[in-house]
Design a protein around this motif. Structure first.
Motif, PDB file in Angstrom:
ATOM      1  N   UNK A  62       0.858  -1.187   0.000  1.00 49.22           N
ATOM      2  CA  UNK A  62       0.000   0.000   0.000  1.00 49.22           C
ATOM      3  C   UNK A  62       0.885   1.225   0.000  1.00 49.22           C
ATOM      4  N   UNK A  63       0.300   2.350  -0.321  1.00 48.04           N
ATOM      5  CA  UNK A  63       1.003   3.627  -0.233  1.00 48.04           C
ATOM      6  C   UNK A  63       1.243   3.957   1.232  1.00 48.04           C
ATOM      7  N   UNK A  64       2.400   4.441   1.551  1.00 50.90           N
ATOM      8  CA  UNK A  64       2.735   4.832   2.923  1.00 50.90           C
ATOM      9  C   UNK A  64       1.741   5.867   3.445  1.00 50.90           C
ATOM     10  N   UNK A  65       1.330   6.784   2.593  1.00 52.27           N
ATOM     11  CA  UNK A  65       0.421   7.859   2.997  1.00 52.27           C
ATOM     12  C   UNK A  65      -0.986   7.378   3.323  1.00 52.27           C
ATOM     13  N   UNK A  66      -1.380   6.205   2.854  1.00 48.24           N
ATOM     14  CA  UNK A  66      -2.737   5.730   3.115  1.00 48.24           C
ATOM     15  C   UNK A  66      -3.041   5.674   4.611  1.00 48.24           C
ATOM     16  N   UNK A  67      -2.073   5.225   5.403  1.00 45.62           N
ATOM     17  CA  UNK A  67      -2.307   5.160   6.844  1.00 45.62           C
ATOM     18  C   UNK A  67      -2.521   6.553   7.427  1.00 45.62           C
ATOM     19  N   UNK A  68      -1.727   7.517   6.978  1.00 46.29           N
ATOM     20  CA  UNK A  68      -1.892   8.887   7.486  1.00 46.29           C
ATOM     21  C   UNK A  68      -3.279   9.429   7.159  1.00 46.29           C
ATOM     22  N   UNK A  69      -3.733   9.187   5.943  1.00 50.14           N
ATOM     23  CA  UNK A  69      -5.072   9.638   5.534  1.00 50.14           C
ATOM     24  C   UNK A  69      -6.132   8.896   6.356  1.00 50.14           C
ATOM     25  N   UNK A  70      -5.969   7.589   6.475  1.00 46.27           N
ATOM     26  CA  UNK A  70      -6.900   6.745   7.226  1.00 46.27           C
ATOM     27  C   UNK A  70      -7.008   7.221   8.671  1.00 46.27           C
ATOM     28  N   UNK A  71      -5.859   7.412   9.327  1.00 46.57           N
ATOM     29  CA  UNK A  71      -5.866   7.821  10.730  1.00 46.57           C
ATOM     30  C   UNK A  71      -6.445   9.223  10.915  1.00 46.57           C
ATOM     31  N   UNK A  72      -6.199  10.097   9.955  1.00 45.16           N
ATOM     32  CA  UNK A  72      -6.775  11.448  10.056  1.00 45.16           C
ATOM     33  C   UNK A  72      -8.303  11.358  10.023  1.00 45.16           C
ATOM     34  N   UNK A  73      -8.826  10.579   9.075  1.00 41.69           N
ATOM     35  CA  UNK A  73     -10.278  10.421   8.953  1.00 41.69           C
ATOM     36  C   UNK A  73     -10.855   9.772  10.215  1.00 41.69           C
ATOM     37  N   UNK A  74     -10.167   8.783  10.748  1.00 37.85           N
ATOM     38  CA  UNK A  74     -10.674   8.036  11.902  1.00 37.85           C
ATOM     39  C   UNK A  74     -10.402   8.741  13.227  1.00 37.85           C
ATOM     40  N   UNK A  75      -9.879   9.960  13.173  1.00 36.93           N
ATOM     41  CA  UNK A  75      -9.595  10.734  14.388  1.00 36.93           C
ATOM     42  C   UNK A  75      -8.533  10.057  15.253  1.00 36.93           C
ATOM     43  N   UNK A  76      -7.507   9.505  14.596  1.00 40.80           N
ATOM     44  CA  UNK A  76      -6.439   8.787  15.292  1.00 40.80           C
ATOM     45  C   UNK A  76      -5.070   9.235  14.797  1.00 40.80           C
ATOM     46  N   UNK A  77      -4.900  10.516  14.558  1.00 42.85           N
ATOM     47  CA  UNK A  77      -3.669  11.024  13.959  1.00 42.85           C
ATOM     48  C   UNK A  77      -2.417  10.724  14.785  1.00 42.85           C
ATOM     49  N   UNK A  78      -2.563  10.505  16.079  1.00 38.25           N
ATOM     50  CA  UNK A  78      -1.403  10.179  16.910  1.00 38.25           C
ATOM     51  C   UNK A  78      -0.731   8.881  16.485  1.00 38.25           C
ATOM     52  N   UNK A  79      -1.471   7.998  15.811  1.00 39.44           N
ATOM     53  CA  UNK A  79      -0.885   6.741  15.342  1.00 39.44           C
ATOM     54  C   UNK A  79       0.299   6.986  14.411  1.00 39.44           C
ATOM     55  N   UNK A  80       0.281   8.083  13.669  1.00 41.85           N
ATOM     56  CA  UNK A  80       1.364   8.384  12.730  1.00 41.85           C
ATOM     57  C   UNK A  80       2.679   8.648  13.455  1.00 41.85           C
ATOM     58  N   UNK A  81       2.626   8.908  14.745  1.00 37.82           N
ATOM     59  CA  UNK A  81       3.835   9.184  15.532  1.00 37.82           C
ATOM     60  C   UNK A  81       4.490   7.900  16.039  1.00 37.82           C
ATOM     61  N   UNK A  82       3.831   6.774  15.879  1.00 37.86           N
ATOM     62  CA  UNK A  82       4.346   5.501  16.391  1.00 37.86           C
ATOM     63  C   UNK A  82       5.257   4.829  15.363  1.00 37.86           C
TER      64      UNK A  82
END
Length: 137
Positions: A4-24
């Protein structure tokens, strides 16, 4: 093996209100419980042996080979839009459209999925991915 595209998780987490996941750790993108779906590259089985190093090297080689072939032959966003089609694939399709800057198309998929009752397995604070997407954009 999935890709998958690396950015997909960032977009996914932003939509799901979980942006802190990108810091892990990046391992969360590959095997975390709450990460964006991926595209299947190759499915198969192999017998486990005591030759762990050789098996690991072989698997990494396969992943490298199949991911390079895929990326040479396809644009991952376009592949997802034209080839994938179950509920997780609809989420992937939304992510691909959002990655390409095509918000309108992602909104249409979310609205259609909600209308059909295809919510998917991803929920946060009682809302599905599609519900959050419509609130976010």
């Amino acid at each position: 093996m999935y890709i998958k595209e690396y950015d997909y998780d960032n977009i996914f987490w932003k939509i799901m209100q979980m942006e802190d996941n990108a810091k892990h750790s990046d391992s969360l993108r590959a095997c975390g419980a709450f990460r964006a779906p991926s595209v299947l590259l190759k499915k198969g089985e192999m017998e486990l042996t005591n030759q762990y190093d050789e098996q690991a090297e072989y698997l990494v080689g396969l992943l490298d080979e199949y991911s390079h072939k895929f990326m040479q032959n396809y644009n991952i966003d376009e592949y997802i839009i034209h080839e994938e089609n179950d509920v997780d694939d609809k989420i992937l399709e939304c992510l691909a459209y959002l990655h390409m800057g095509k918000t309108k198309e992602a909104i249409e998929i979310a609205q259609d999925s909600i209308a059909k009752g295809d919510e998917g397995e991803y929920k946060n604070e009682g809302k599905t991915f599609f519900e959050w997407l419509l609130l976010e954009v």
